[in-house]
Write a protein that holds these residues in place. Structure first.
Motif, PDB file in Angstrom:
ATOM      1  N   ASP A  90       0.825  -1.205   0.000  1.00  0.00           N
ATOM      2  CA  ASP A  90       0.000   0.000   0.000  1.00  0.00           C
ATOM      3  C   ASP A  90       0.861   1.259   0.000  1.00  0.00           C
ATOM      4  O   ASP A  90       0.497   2.276  -0.595  1.00  0.00           O
ATOM      5  CB  ASP A  90      -0.970  -0.007   1.177  1.00  0.00           C
ATOM      6  CG  ASP A  90      -2.139  -0.952   0.952  1.00  0.00           C
ATOM      7  OD1 ASP A  90      -2.253  -1.533  -0.161  1.00  0.00           O
ATOM      8  OD2 ASP A  90      -2.953  -1.126   1.880  1.00  0.00           O
TER       9      ASP A  90
ATOM     10  N   VAL B 267       1.761   1.781  -3.542  1.00  0.00           N
ATOM     11  CA  VAL B 267       0.617   2.325  -4.278  1.00  0.00           C
ATOM     12  C   VAL B 267       0.489   3.818  -3.990  1.00  0.00           C
ATOM     13  O   VAL B 267       0.345   4.622  -4.908  1.00  0.00           O
ATOM     14  CB  VAL B 267      -0.693   1.584  -3.916  1.00  0.00           C
ATOM     15  CG1 VAL B 267      -1.903   2.287  -4.524  1.00  0.00           C
ATOM     16  CG2 VAL B 267      -0.648   0.131  -4.371  1.00  0.00           C
TER      17      VAL B 267
ATOM     18  N   SER C 190       0.725   6.543  -7.041  1.00  0.00           N
ATOM     19  CA  SER C 190      -0.601   6.919  -7.544  1.00  0.00           C
ATOM     20  C   SER C 190      -0.822   8.399  -7.275  1.00  0.00           C
ATOM     21  O   SER C 190      -1.625   8.769  -6.435  1.00  0.00           O
ATOM     22  CB  SER C 190      -1.692   6.077  -6.903  1.00  0.00           C
ATOM     23  OG  SER C 190      -1.684   6.247  -5.496  1.00  0.00           O
TER      24      SER C 190
ATOM     25  N   ILE D 185      -5.439   6.222  -1.604  1.00  0.00           N
ATOM     26  CA  ILE D 185      -5.653   4.781  -1.762  1.00  0.00           C
ATOM     27  C   ILE D 185      -7.119   4.401  -1.505  1.00  0.00           C
ATOM     28  O   ILE D 185      -7.647   3.489  -2.126  1.00  0.00           O
ATOM     29  CB  ILE D 185      -4.670   3.974  -0.872  1.00  0.00           C
ATOM     30  CG1 ILE D 185      -4.572   2.543  -1.379  1.00  0.00           C
ATOM     31  CG2 ILE D 185      -5.052   4.048   0.588  1.00  0.00           C
ATOM     32  CD1 ILE D 185      -3.395   1.789  -0.831  1.00  0.00           C
TER      33      ILE D 185
ATOM     34  N   LEU E 280      -7.157  -1.780  -7.040  1.00  0.00           N
ATOM     35  CA  LEU E 280      -6.288  -1.916  -5.869  1.00  0.00           C
ATOM     36  C   LEU E 280      -5.844  -3.364  -5.679  1.00  0.00           C
ATOM     37  O   LEU E 280      -4.673  -3.626  -5.395  1.00  0.00           O
ATOM     38  CB  LEU E 280      -7.006  -1.389  -4.623  1.00  0.00           C
ATOM     39  CG  LEU E 280      -6.166  -1.291  -3.359  1.00  0.00           C
ATOM     40  CD1 LEU E 280      -4.911  -0.441  -3.567  1.00  0.00           C
ATOM     41  CD2 LEU E 280      -7.015  -0.729  -2.217  1.00  0.00           C
TER      42      LEU E 280
ATOM     43  N   LEU F  75      -3.227  -4.061  -8.340  1.00  0.00           N
ATOM     44  CA  LEU F  75      -1.970  -3.383  -8.010  1.00  0.00           C
ATOM     45  C   LEU F  75      -1.225  -4.103  -6.897  1.00  0.00           C
ATOM     46  O   LEU F  75      -0.008  -4.316  -6.987  1.00  0.00           O
ATOM     47  CB  LEU F  75      -2.241  -1.930  -7.603  1.00  0.00           C
ATOM     48  CG  LEU F  75      -2.625  -0.982  -8.725  1.00  0.00           C
ATOM     49  CD1 LEU F  75      -3.147   0.333  -8.162  1.00  0.00           C
ATOM     50  CD2 LEU F  75      -1.435  -0.748  -9.654  1.00  0.00           C
ATOM     51  N   ARG F  76      -1.929  -4.460  -5.843  1.00  0.00           N
ATOM     52  CA  ARG F  76      -1.281  -5.154  -4.724  1.00  0.00           C
ATOM     53  C   ARG F  76      -0.664  -6.466  -5.188  1.00  0.00           C
ATOM     54  O   ARG F  76       0.464  -6.797  -4.811  1.00  0.00           O
ATOM     55  CB  ARG F  76      -2.300  -5.416  -3.614  1.00  0.00           C
ATOM     56  CG  ARG F  76      -2.674  -4.173  -2.847  1.00  0.00           C
ATOM     57  CD  ARG F  76      -3.844  -4.420  -1.937  1.00  0.00           C
ATOM     58  NE  ARG F  76      -4.069  -3.310  -1.019  1.00  0.00           N
ATOM     59  CZ  ARG F  76      -5.173  -3.168  -0.299  1.00  0.00           C
ATOM     60  NH1 ARG F  76      -6.150  -4.048  -0.380  1.00  0.00           N
ATOM     61  NH2 ARG F  76      -5.301  -2.139   0.516  1.00  0.00           N
TER      62      ARG F  76
ATOM     63  N   ILE G  96       1.048   3.209 -12.786  1.00  0.00           N
ATOM     64  CA  ILE G  96       1.522   3.042 -11.411  1.00  0.00           C
ATOM     65  C   ILE G  96       2.624   1.988 -11.341  1.00  0.00           C
ATOM     66  O   ILE G  96       3.646   2.181 -10.688  1.00  0.00           O
ATOM     67  CB  ILE G  96       0.355   2.689 -10.469  1.00  0.00           C
ATOM     68  CG1 ILE G  96      -0.564   3.905 -10.332  1.00  0.00           C
ATOM     69  CG2 ILE G  96       0.868   2.249  -9.096  1.00  0.00           C
ATOM     70  CD1 ILE G  96      -1.819   3.647  -9.547  1.00  0.00           C
TER      71      ILE G  96
END
Length: 148
Positions: free
Chosen positions: A74, A77, A81, A86, A94, A97-98, A137
């Motif tokens: 996170d 991110v 981002s 977030i 999300l 991305l994780r 990202i």
């Protein structure tokens, strides 16, 4: 290409999709503690219906890895981002991305492969803007991870 069972890209993609689906599901109703996280994976309908042991095992390892390193993921991110909190990032994006950041930062999966797989998940599960958002990202994060 190796003929070893489970070493085919399609099988890994299926495991990755499984991990994504569980990550997305637990974003709605978060689990706490390792036992709760493991249970959330095992009781997911997609996991229960998956017959291939490698797909389940690969998906489980990705999911648990993401959950173990969630704070660091996170943070990545948030860093990459720009102009997005977030909490405002859609849960689908999300989760993707994780998952991709976990693969990039904590596994031996090549960064390019992790990014490509994330874009494929975004095409399948996200909206029209998801793939560009995710790619942007992850490209920024890849540069940071390479520098380290």
């Amino acid at each position: 290409m190796s003929k070893k069972k489970g070493n085919r890209p399609g099988v890994r993609r299926m495991g990755r999709t499984l991990a994504f689906q569980v990550l997305y599901g637990v974003s709605m109703v978060p689990e706490t503690g390792m036992e709760g996280m493991k249970a959330a994976f095992e009781r997911n309908p997609q996991v229960e219906s998956e017959e291939n042991d490698f797909v389940r095992d690969f998906g489980r390892s990705l999911y648990l890895g993401v959950m173990e390193h969630l704070a660091r993921l996170d943070e990545l991110v948030r860093t990459h981002s720009q102009h997005w909190k977030i909490e405002r990032i859609a849960k689908v994006e999300l989760a993707i991305l994780r998952l991709a950041l976990y693969e990039m930062a904590f596994t031996d999966i090549p960064e390019r492969a992790a990014i490509n797989e994330a874009v494929e998940l975004a095409k399948r599960f996200g909206d029209g803007n998801s793939k560009s958002f995710i790619n942007g990202i992850l490209d920024g994060a890849a540069k940071e991870l390479k520098a380290k």
